[in-house]
Design an enzyme around this catalytic site. Structure first.
Site, PDB file in Angstrom:
ATOM      1  N   ASP A  46       0.829  -1.192   0.000  1.00 39.04           N
ATOM      2  CA  ASP A  46       0.000   0.000   0.000  1.00 39.04           C
ATOM      3  C   ASP A  46       0.868   1.248   0.000  1.00 39.04           C
ATOM      4  OD1 ASP A  46      -2.184  -1.705   0.203  1.00 39.04           O
ATOM      5  OD2 ASP A  46      -2.192  -1.619   2.384  1.00 39.04           O
ATOM      6  N   LYS A  47       0.311   2.355  -0.448  1.00 39.71           N
ATOM      7  CA  LYS A  47       1.046   3.622  -0.521  1.00 39.71           C
ATOM      8  C   LYS A  47       1.746   3.944   0.791  1.00 39.71           C
ATOM      9  CE  LYS A  47       0.292   8.602  -1.005  1.00 39.71           C
ATOM     10  NZ  LYS A  47      -0.718   9.683  -1.166  1.00 39.71           N
TER      11      LYS A  47
END
Length: 332
Positions: A151-152
């Site tokens: 995820d970011k």
């Protein structure tokens, strides 16, 4: 400004027509057609081969055949297909924290805040754009050789395949669940022991951008154990057996121990009673999930040696841990 490097190799790959004739050797007799073709065409995935068979782009003795058809040996296979076009992404000069690299693969430590793959709202300044600048040959591979994502706002280790053969090998290892992926996380609540969460994960029926534990989801298994306990939080080691989207975050929220700072699954911020002002301030400021992919292990696709890498925790998590320790010590 984006540094655009049109990849000639990528353009050729997108337009390339494949034509090949193969005689099925006798020792493959008795196999399903797709199984035999997987051995005869090792540079292509089983999914790709099955699609070609289904579309009659692969024929058996000049006629279409089913993937499950049993071959005898001696038949003539004709392949005439177009490779699926690959997007031509921009290459951008973005620094990468490379842990290991050779001709077959690359292992890097992704920082917090970096999106892995271009998508709506993030069409540039992604890990993929950085990889294409570092190694333009990756334009020839699906997703630039990226096998799995973070995820970011999750930091840590990712492996990138640099050749088609490496991509095939590592994809098989992922499917066989033999690639080791170990994370560290800080979760809310004091865990007394480790455990295993075996609950299916799928798209949330209402919140379409979120995942959830749901009966119709795909199998998801998460193992965790305690590293260190604090006043109202626990630092844990997490090992994935499967790799579903947001798996650790969803599973720990399901277990009522959400990852600290998780803006999607963490719920309302809970401040421990009696916490030091230093900790209260840090908890209010920590706006991303305290999750880091710190260990990665796999079998090298060429040497067949077992390799393991580790990446240290990012600075913000180290600071958070130090404050949690000092807060816990204030109780003594």
């Amino acid at each position: 400004m984006a540094c655009i490097v049109p990849s000639i190799c990528g353009i050729i790959h997108a337009l390339m027509k494949i034509q090949q004739t193969i005689i099925i050797p006798d020792h493959l007799g008795g196999m399903r057609l797709d199984q035999a073709l997987a051995k005869l065409l090792p540079d292509y995935s089983r999914t790709q081969i099955q699609a070609w068979v289904k579309n009659a782009e692969i024929t058996l003795d000049g006629k279409p055949a089913k993937a499950r058809h049993s071959v005898l040996g001696g038949e003539t296979i004709t392949l005439c297909a177009m490779l699926k076009p690959q997007p031509i992404w921009d290459a951008q000069a973005i620094a990468l924290d490379i842990i290991y690299e050779d001709e077959s693969l690359l292992v890097l430590n992704k920082p917090v805040g970096m999106v892995v793959h271009p998508a709506a709202g993030h069409m540039s300044n992604t890990l993929l754009n950085a990889l294409l600048h570092h190694a333009p040959v990756l334009q020839q591979l699906p997703r630039a050789g990226i096998l799995h994502r973070l995820d970011k706002d999750t930091s840590g280790l990712l492996v990138i395949a640099k050749t088609q053969a490496a991509l095939m090998s590592l994809t098989k290892q992922l499917k066989a669940r033999t690639i080791t992926r170990i994370y560290q996380a800080i979760v809310f609540g004091v865990l007394t022991s480790g455990g295993c969460i075996d609950q299916p994960i799928g798209r949330h029926p209402v919140k379409r951008k979120s995942m959830t534990v749901i009966e119709t989801g795909k199998s998801a298994i998460t193992h965790y154990r305690v590293i260190e306990r604090y006043r109202a939080h626990t630092r844990i080691k997490v090992q994935l057996e499967t790799g579903r989207t947001h798996q650790i975050r969803v599973h720990m929220a399901y277990a009522e121990h959400p990852v600290l700072g998780d803006q999607t699954y963490g719920g309302r911020l809970q401040l421990p009673k009696g916490a030091t002002p230093e900790l209260v301030q840090k908890l209010r400021q920590f706006k991303r999930q305290a999750l880091h992919a710190y260990e990665l292990g796999l079998i090298h696709p060429v040497t067949q040696k077992s390799l393991t890498w580790q990446a240290p925790l990012p600075e913000d998590m180290c600071e958070l841990i130090d404050i949690l320790k000092r807060d816990a010590e204030s109780l003594q």
